[in-house]
Design a protein around this motif. Structure first.
Motif, mmCIF file in Angstrom:
data_model
loop_
_atom_site.group_PDB
_atom_site.id
_atom_site.type_symbol
_atom_site.label_atom_id
_atom_site.label_comp_id
_atom_site.label_asym_id
_atom_site.label_seq_id
_atom_site.Cartn_x
_atom_site.Cartn_y
_atom_site.Cartn_z
ATOM 1 N N UNK A 191 0.546 -1.275 0.127
ATOM 2 C CA UNK A 191 -0.049 -0.149 -0.194
ATOM 3 C C UNK A 191 0.871 1.421 -0.072
ATOM 4 N N UNK A 192 2.159 1.219 0.657
ATOM 5 C CA UNK A 192 2.966 2.444 0.708
ATOM 6 C C UNK A 192 4.279 1.945 0.062
ATOM 7 N N UNK A 193 4.534 2.686 -0.916
ATOM 8 C CA UNK A 193 5.762 2.387 -1.761
ATOM 9 C C UNK A 193 6.942 2.986 -0.811
ATOM 10 N N UNK A 194 6.834 3.850 -0.191
ATOM 11 C CA UNK A 194 7.982 4.386 0.550
ATOM 12 C C UNK A 194 8.387 3.243 1.725
ATOM 13 N N UNK A 195 7.512 2.884 2.078
ATOM 14 C CA UNK A 195 7.791 1.777 3.323
ATOM 15 C C UNK A 195 8.175 0.599 2.583
ATOM 16 N N UNK A 245 4.740 -8.843 4.927
ATOM 17 C CA UNK A 245 3.646 -9.642 4.793
ATOM 18 C C UNK A 245 2.609 -8.659 5.773
ATOM 19 N N UNK A 246 1.358 -8.533 4.980
ATOM 20 C CA UNK A 246 0.211 -7.624 5.610
ATOM 21 C C UNK A 246 -0.366 -8.434 6.779
ATOM 22 N N UNK A 247 0.237 -8.371 7.878
ATOM 23 C CA UNK A 247 -0.332 -9.396 9.127
ATOM 24 C C UNK A 247 0.291 -8.617 10.296
ATOM 25 N N UNK A 269 4.085 -6.735 9.051
ATOM 26 C CA UNK A 269 3.965 -5.241 9.373
ATOM 27 C C UNK A 269 3.912 -5.297 10.816
ATOM 28 N N UNK A 270 3.273 -6.385 11.680
ATOM 29 C CA UNK A 270 3.200 -6.122 12.929
ATOM 30 C C UNK A 270 4.578 -6.056 13.735
ATOM 31 N N UNK A 316 9.777 7.208 8.885
ATOM 32 C CA UNK A 316 9.867 6.183 7.580
ATOM 33 C C UNK A 316 8.611 5.145 7.720
ATOM 34 N N UNK A 317 8.225 4.780 8.723
ATOM 35 C CA UNK A 317 6.990 4.070 9.175
ATOM 36 C C UNK A 317 5.505 4.468 9.083
ATOM 37 N N UNK A 318 5.439 5.892 8.992
ATOM 38 C CA UNK A 318 4.192 6.522 9.247
ATOM 39 C C UNK A 318 3.235 6.028 8.315
ATOM 40 N N UNK A 319 3.616 5.637 7.079
ATOM 41 C CA UNK A 319 2.886 5.203 6.169
ATOM 42 C C UNK A 319 2.014 3.753 6.451
#
Length: 283
Positions: A84-88, A115-117, A134-135, A279-282
């Protein structure tokens, strides 16, 4: 027509038996052939598209290809890649590539994926594939902590731990024959290793050592791996990470001893929590 098919099958069997005899003579058979594989003819292999791999003589290219197939199978099993966020995504990949370039196995391509988890976990498969949840990205406080985890996972690839476990499981389940192990079987084992089966204690210790040295060479403060492991030891993270990364207490002690004895003084990068948070704000 049936006559010629029968002749071809018989001829194929004779070719296969000769090939097996050659394999035996050269010592390439890693276990007793299974009857089901011994009865497969060359014609069956050609038309069935079955590919076999000798794990005792696995090339880097074969391992990378096996990693790609395992990656595809993981996604079919529901592992969702975060994009979802290319910068991340680019930030995490850049950290991984920086580490991979300084690893003891920098001659293979590496693929780093998020991994979106929400569970706090990370894992690696064969052939340079590393996955970070992501967690876990949210649980880390600094780039050095994330780099420590990623260097640890690269350590598993450097140590060929996934391939070694595949060999052990294939032998234990009797699926290794004269032709080796089928790629489909290996991919299935790779998925099980990634999702359900923890690494051995010795593999975790070796990955810690390799990752600790790797992050130092890449310029990251090696205390980042220690501080993240301390979070595990203090029970500050969810149990998913424990299922694949056992013995946090003992590992913290070993890492602290390693730092006292051989830390890299000029490795100081990645300690600013404000920069990491930005950096992780996205997420």
């Amino acid at each position: 027509m049936n006559f010629w098919i029968s002749r071809l099958r018989n001829l194929g069997k004779r070719w296969m038996y000769g090939a097996i005899a050659t394999l035996v003579a050269t010592g390439l058979i890693v276990s007793t052939p299974q009857p089901t594989q011994a009865d497969i003819s060359i014609i069956d292999l050609i038309f069935g598209g079955i590919q076999y791999i000798q794990l005792s003589n696995l090339s880097d290219d074969q391992e990378v290809d096996l990693g790609r197939q395992t990656d595809a199978a993981l996604k079919r099993r529901g592992v969702r890649v975060y994009n979802q966020d290319a910068e991340v995504v680019n930030y995490v990949n850049n950290i991984g590539q920086r580490l991979a370039a300084e690893s003891d196995r920098s001659d293979i391509p590496y693929t780093f994926q998020i991994v979106a988890d929400d569970s706090i976990n990370a894992f690696a498969t064969s052939g340079g594939f590393v996955y970070v949840h992501t967690g876990l990205l949210r649980a880390a406080d600094t780039e050095a902590e994330l780099a420590g985890v990623m260097a640890h996972e690269i350590g598993h690839i450097v140590g060929r731990h996934s391939v070694n476990r595949m060999r052990e499981i294939a032998l234990a389940n009797g699926i290794v024959g004269a032709l080796g192990v089928s790629e489909d079987d290996l991919v299935n084992i790779g998925v099980q290793l990634a999702l359900f089966l923890p690494n051995s204690r010795s593999a975790e210790y070796e990955a810690d050592e390799l990752g600790f040295e790797n992050m130092g060479r890449a310029g990251y403060d090696q205390r980042g791996l220690i501080s993240f492991m301390e979070k595990l030891s203090d029970g500050g993270v969810s149990p998913e990470f424990f299922s694949t990364h056992p013995d946090p207490d003992n590992r913290v002690d070993r890492l602290q001893s390693m730092y006292s004895e051989s830390y890299q003084a000029d490795a100081t990068d990645g300690n600013n929590p404000e920069i990491y948070s930005s950096k992780m704000s996205g997420l």
